[in-house]
Motif scaffolding. Structure first.
Motif, PDB file in Angstrom:
ATOM      1  N   ARG A 193      32.481  -8.206 -54.150  1.00  0.00           N
ATOM      2  CA  ARG A 193      32.677  -9.631 -53.863  1.00  0.00           C
ATOM      3  C   ARG A 193      32.130 -10.536 -54.956  1.00  0.00           C
ATOM      4  O   ARG A 193      32.721 -11.576 -55.271  1.00  0.00           O
ATOM      5  N   THR A 194      31.005 -10.195 -55.528  1.00  0.00           N
ATOM      6  CA  THR A 194      30.388 -11.083 -56.516  1.00  0.00           C
ATOM      7  C   THR A 194      30.628 -10.639 -57.956  1.00  0.00           C
ATOM      8  O   THR A 194      30.049 -11.212 -58.883  1.00  0.00           O
ATOM      9  N   ILE A 195      31.477  -9.637 -58.151  1.00  0.00           N
ATOM     10  CA  ILE A 195      31.776  -9.183 -59.510  1.00  0.00           C
ATOM     11  C   ILE A 195      32.943  -9.991 -60.046  1.00  0.00           C
ATOM     12  O   ILE A 195      34.038  -9.985 -59.465  1.00  0.00           O
ATOM     13  N   PRO A 196      32.766 -10.719 -61.143  1.00  0.00           N
ATOM     14  CA  PRO A 196      33.865 -11.521 -61.678  1.00  0.00           C
ATOM     15  C   PRO A 196      34.934 -10.635 -62.306  1.00  0.00           C
ATOM     16  O   PRO A 196      34.650  -9.555 -62.814  1.00  0.00           O
ATOM     17  N   GLY A 197      36.166 -11.094 -62.237  1.00  0.00           N
ATOM     18  CA  GLY A 197      37.226 -10.353 -62.896  1.00  0.00           C
ATOM     19  C   GLY A 197      38.137  -9.634 -61.921  1.00  0.00           C
ATOM     20  O   GLY A 197      38.162  -9.907 -60.722  1.00  0.00           O
ATOM     21  N   ALA A 198      38.921  -8.701 -62.478  1.00  0.00           N
ATOM     22  CA  ALA A 198      39.931  -7.988 -61.717  1.00  0.00           C
ATOM     23  C   ALA A 198      39.640  -6.494 -61.702  1.00  0.00           C
ATOM     24  O   ALA A 198      38.772  -5.996 -62.442  1.00  0.00           O
ATOM     25  N   ILE A 199      40.389  -5.768 -60.886  1.00  0.00           N
ATOM     26  CA  ILE A 199      40.124  -4.352 -60.641  1.00  0.00           C
ATOM     27  C   ILE A 199      40.258  -3.508 -61.907  1.00  0.00           C
ATOM     28  O   ILE A 199      39.475  -2.573 -62.129  1.00  0.00           O
ATOM     29  N   GLY A 200      41.217  -3.818 -62.758  1.00  0.00           N
ATOM     30  CA  GLY A 200      41.374  -3.034 -63.979  1.00  0.00           C
ATOM     31  C   GLY A 200      40.115  -3.050 -64.827  1.00  0.00           C
ATOM     32  O   GLY A 200      39.638  -2.007 -65.289  1.00  0.00           O
ATOM     33  N   GLY A 201      39.550  -4.227 -65.007  1.00  0.00           N
ATOM     34  CA  GLY A 201      38.314  -4.344 -65.784  1.00  0.00           C
ATOM     35  C   GLY A 201      37.134  -3.721 -65.070  1.00  0.00           C
ATOM     36  O   GLY A 201      36.258  -3.117 -65.707  1.00  0.00           O
ATOM     37  N   ALA A 202      37.096  -3.854 -63.743  1.00  0.00           N
ATOM     38  CA  ALA A 202      35.990  -3.264 -62.978  1.00  0.00           C
ATOM     39  C   ALA A 202      35.968  -1.754 -63.128  1.00  0.00           C
ATOM     40  O   ALA A 202      34.900  -1.144 -63.253  1.00  0.00           O
ATOM     41  N   ARG A 255      37.327  -0.031 -65.717  1.00  0.00           N
ATOM     42  CA  ARG A 255      37.029   0.311 -67.116  1.00  0.00           C
ATOM     43  C   ARG A 255      35.538   0.266 -67.414  1.00  0.00           C
ATOM     44  O   ARG A 255      35.023   1.089 -68.171  1.00  0.00           O
ATOM     45  N   MET A 256      34.822  -0.697 -66.841  1.00  0.00           N
ATOM     46  CA  MET A 256      33.405  -0.835 -67.175  1.00  0.00           C
ATOM     47  C   MET A 256      32.487  -0.311 -66.081  1.00  0.00           C
ATOM     48  O   MET A 256      31.282  -0.523 -66.132  1.00  0.00           O
ATOM     49  N   ASN A 257      33.060   0.413 -65.088  1.00  0.00           N
ATOM     50  CA  ASN A 257      32.249   0.917 -63.990  1.00  0.00           C
ATOM     51  C   ASN A 257      31.356  -0.201 -63.456  1.00  0.00           C
ATOM     52  O   ASN A 257      30.132  -0.091 -63.394  1.00  0.00           O
ATOM     53  N   ALA A 258      32.002  -1.298 -63.074  1.00  0.00           N
ATOM     54  CA  ALA A 258      31.281  -2.478 -62.616  1.00  0.00           C
ATOM     55  C   ALA A 258      30.489  -2.168 -61.354  1.00  0.00           C
ATOM     56  O   ALA A 258      30.861  -1.311 -60.549  1.00  0.00           O
ATOM     57  N   GLY A 259      29.398  -2.900 -61.187  1.00  0.00           N
ATOM     58  CA  GLY A 259      28.588  -2.695 -60.000  1.00  0.00           C
ATOM     59  C   GLY A 259      27.545  -3.773 -59.838  1.00  0.00           C
ATOM     60  O   GLY A 259      27.285  -4.559 -60.752  1.00  0.00           O
ATOM     61  N   CYS A 260      26.950  -3.811 -58.655  1.00  0.00           N
ATOM     62  CA  CYS A 260      25.824  -4.697 -58.390  1.00  0.00           C
ATOM     63  C   CYS A 260      25.114  -4.214 -57.132  1.00  0.00           C
ATOM     64  O   CYS A 260      25.706  -3.506 -56.299  1.00  0.00           O
ATOM     65  N   TYR A 261      23.850  -4.599 -57.027  1.00  0.00           N
ATOM     66  CA  TYR A 261      23.033  -4.262 -55.862  1.00  0.00           C
ATOM     67  C   TYR A 261      23.038  -2.759 -55.577  1.00  0.00           C
ATOM     68  O   TYR A 261      23.053  -2.317 -54.433  1.00  0.00           O
ATOM     69  N   GLY A 262      23.044  -1.959 -56.655  1.00  0.00           N
ATOM     70  CA  GLY A 262      22.920  -0.518 -56.515  1.00  0.00           C
ATOM     71  C   GLY A 262      24.196   0.227 -56.178  1.00  0.00           C
ATOM     72  O   GLY A 262      24.153   1.426 -55.901  1.00  0.00           O
ATOM     73  N   ARG A 263      25.342  -0.449 -56.208  1.00  0.00           N
ATOM     74  CA  ARG A 263      26.624   0.187 -55.887  1.00  0.00           C
ATOM     75  C   ARG A 263      27.593  -0.030 -57.043  1.00  0.00           C
ATOM     76  O   ARG A 263      27.648  -1.117 -57.626  1.00  0.00           O
ATOM     77  N   TYR A 264      28.370   1.018 -57.348  1.00  0.00           N
ATOM     78  CA  TYR A 264      29.222   1.018 -58.526  1.00  0.00           C
ATOM     79  C   TYR A 264      30.623   1.514 -58.197  1.00  0.00           C
ATOM     80  O   TYR A 264      30.831   2.245 -57.214  1.00  0.00           O
ATOM     81  N   VAL A 265      31.580   1.121 -59.034  1.00  0.00           N
ATOM     82  CA  VAL A 265      32.946   1.602 -58.884  1.00  0.00           C
ATOM     83  C   VAL A 265      32.980   3.126 -58.809  1.00  0.00           C
ATOM     84  O   VAL A 265      33.723   3.712 -58.019  1.00  0.00           O
ATOM     85  N   ALA A 266      32.169   3.789 -59.630  1.00  0.00           N
ATOM     86  CA  ALA A 266      32.158   5.253 -59.657  1.00  0.00           C
ATOM     87  C   ALA A 266      31.818   5.866 -58.301  1.00  0.00           C
ATOM     88  O   ALA A 266      32.203   7.006 -58.023  1.00  0.00           O
ATOM     89  N   ASP A 267      31.114   5.122 -57.456  1.00  0.00           N
ATOM     90  CA  ASP A 267      30.737   5.639 -56.142  1.00  0.00           C
ATOM     91  C   ASP A 267      31.919   5.716 -55.179  1.00  0.00           C
ATOM     92  O   ASP A 267      31.859   6.442 -54.177  1.00  0.00           O
ATOM     93  N   TYR A 268      32.985   4.973 -55.457  1.00  0.00           N
ATOM     94  CA  TYR A 268      34.078   4.829 -54.495  1.00  0.00           C
ATOM     95  C   TYR A 268      35.455   5.178 -55.052  1.00  0.00           C
ATOM     96  O   TYR A 268      36.387   5.397 -54.279  1.00  0.00           O
ATOM     97  N   LEU A 269      35.602   5.227 -56.369  1.00  0.00           N
ATOM     98  CA  LEU A 269      36.929   5.434 -56.941  1.00  0.00           C
ATOM     99  C   LEU A 269      37.431   6.843 -56.681  1.00  0.00           C
ATOM    100  O   LEU A 269      36.709   7.824 -56.865  1.00  0.00           O
ATOM    101  N   VAL A 270      38.695   6.935 -56.256  1.00  0.00           N
ATOM    102  CA  VAL A 270      39.349   8.228 -56.051  1.00  0.00           C
ATOM    103  C   VAL A 270      40.234   8.566 -57.248  1.00  0.00           C
ATOM    104  O   VAL A 270      40.145   9.650 -57.822  1.00  0.00           O
ATOM    105  N   SER A 271      41.087   7.618 -57.632  1.00  0.00           N
ATOM    106  CA  SER A 271      42.018   7.872 -58.733  1.00  0.00           C
ATOM    107  C   SER A 271      42.568   6.556 -59.259  1.00  0.00           C
ATOM    108  O   SER A 271      42.440   5.509 -58.611  1.00  0.00           O
ATOM    109  N   VAL A 272      43.181   6.626 -60.429  1.00  0.00           N
ATOM    110  CA  VAL A 272      43.860   5.474 -61.001  1.00  0.00           C
ATOM    111  C   VAL A 272      45.230   5.898 -61.504  1.00  0.00           C
ATOM    112  O   VAL A 272      45.455   7.072 -61.810  1.00  0.00           O
TER     113      VAL A 272
END
Length: 308
Positions: free
Chosen positions: A117-126, A128-145
């Motif tokens: 919710r508080t990560i600026p930008g769009a999913i593609g960039g999130a 690519r940079m394994n975006a995250g905050c408050y101890g949670r990251y894209v890598a924790d939830y991503l299945v595939s692209v």
């Protein structure tokens, strides 16, 4: 399909990029490609000369485009790539879907991707940079692209194929992400998830210069080197503390400033160019190294050529 390069609905030559980035700086792209569908994207990449570099541009929320612009073709996905689909605990989003939009749509369905919710930008960039905050990251939830390769072919990659690290993933040069699928806890109370997001926004607004023209965190936290990407959230060594200790909080150079509210945010006060912003960032790195012996690494991506 036949691809027409001279259609101004698809490709613009020498298109300035400053209005497409959050910092509002940067020179032109040699070509700006605006595909409306995956078919157009694939055809455009397949027709492009093999020697021309390709740079995918999302919302420009974590980016400095240098004043000389970008050589090659910049690809910016539009409305044809902003879909969000939810099936139980799986959320599939187009690469142009806003992170905040995906978080809210998922929450309304009882799926917890609230960290977006508080990560600026769009999913593609999130992704690519394994975006995250408050101890949670894209890598924790991503299945595939899904992506389109530089040659214009479709490809599917698992999360493990992207070799996530701290603020990092691997993707071959010139590939353009078009869609990502996440798996997250489901069956939750939408009102509880909405309240959690409201609390996150309040916390962010209280500590970060959200009303200023910034590109998010400027430098990586020095401790964020683990493959999980979580070390920066549990270690006391923060980039903003090092910047403050070096006396660079609020420092100015031309139209650029390190935010007086949060020392790790680089701000365009209104008339900065890319050279001002990058030079101030390098000065901060120099002063931090002199005072702490630690070499800060840029988190903001800097691309393109300096002005002549």
């Amino acid at each position: 399909m036949q691809f027409i390069w001279d259609s101004d609905t698809l490709m613009m030559p020498s298109r300035p990029l400053s209005d497409l980035t959050w910092l509002r700086v940067g020179g032109p792209a040699d070509r700006l490609f605006l595909p409306r569908s995956e078919a157009e994207l694939a055809a455009g990449l397949a027709a492009l000369e093999a020697t021309v570099p390709v740079f995918p541009l999302g919302m420009g929320s974590n980016l400095i485009v240098r004043d000389g612009g970008i050589r090659g073709m910049v690809v910016k996905l539009g409305r044809g790539f902003n879909h969000v689909e939810i099936d139980g605990e799986f959320v599939t989003a187009g690469a142009a879907a806003l992170d905040s939009q995906v978080a809210r749509r998922a929450a309304a369905a009882g799926v917890d991707l609230t960290f977006l919710r508080t990560i600026p930008g769009a999913i593609g960039g999130a992704v690519r940079m394994n975006a995250g905050c408050y101890g949670r990251y894209v890598a924790d939830y991503l299945v595939s692209v899904r992506a389109i390769t530089r040659e214009g072919d479709p490809a599917t990659l698992s999360a493990s194929d992207l070799a996530f690290g701290y603020r990092h993933s691997t993707l071959p040069d010139g590939w353009v992400l078009v869609e990502a699928t996440f798996r997250a806890p489901a069956g939750l109370d939408p009102e509880v998830l909405e309240k959690a997001m409201e609390d996150q926004i309040a916390r962010r607004d209280a500590t970060q210069p959200t009303r200023d023209r910034t590109a998010g965190s400027t430098f990586r936290n020095p401790s964020g080197a683990s493959s999980t990407g979580r070390a920066d959230d549990v270690h006391d060594l923060k980039a903003w503390r090092l910047i403050e200790a070096a006396g660079m909080k609020g420092a100015r150079l031309g139209g650029a400033q390190m935010s007086p509210k949060h020392a790790n945010f680089l701000v365009n006060t209104g008339d900065a160019n890319a050279a001002d912003l990058e030079a101030l960032g390098e000065l901060v790195r120099k002063r931090v190294f002199e005072t702490s012996g630690i070499a800060l690494e840029w988190e903001i991506m800097r691309v393109g050529d300096p002005a002549d």
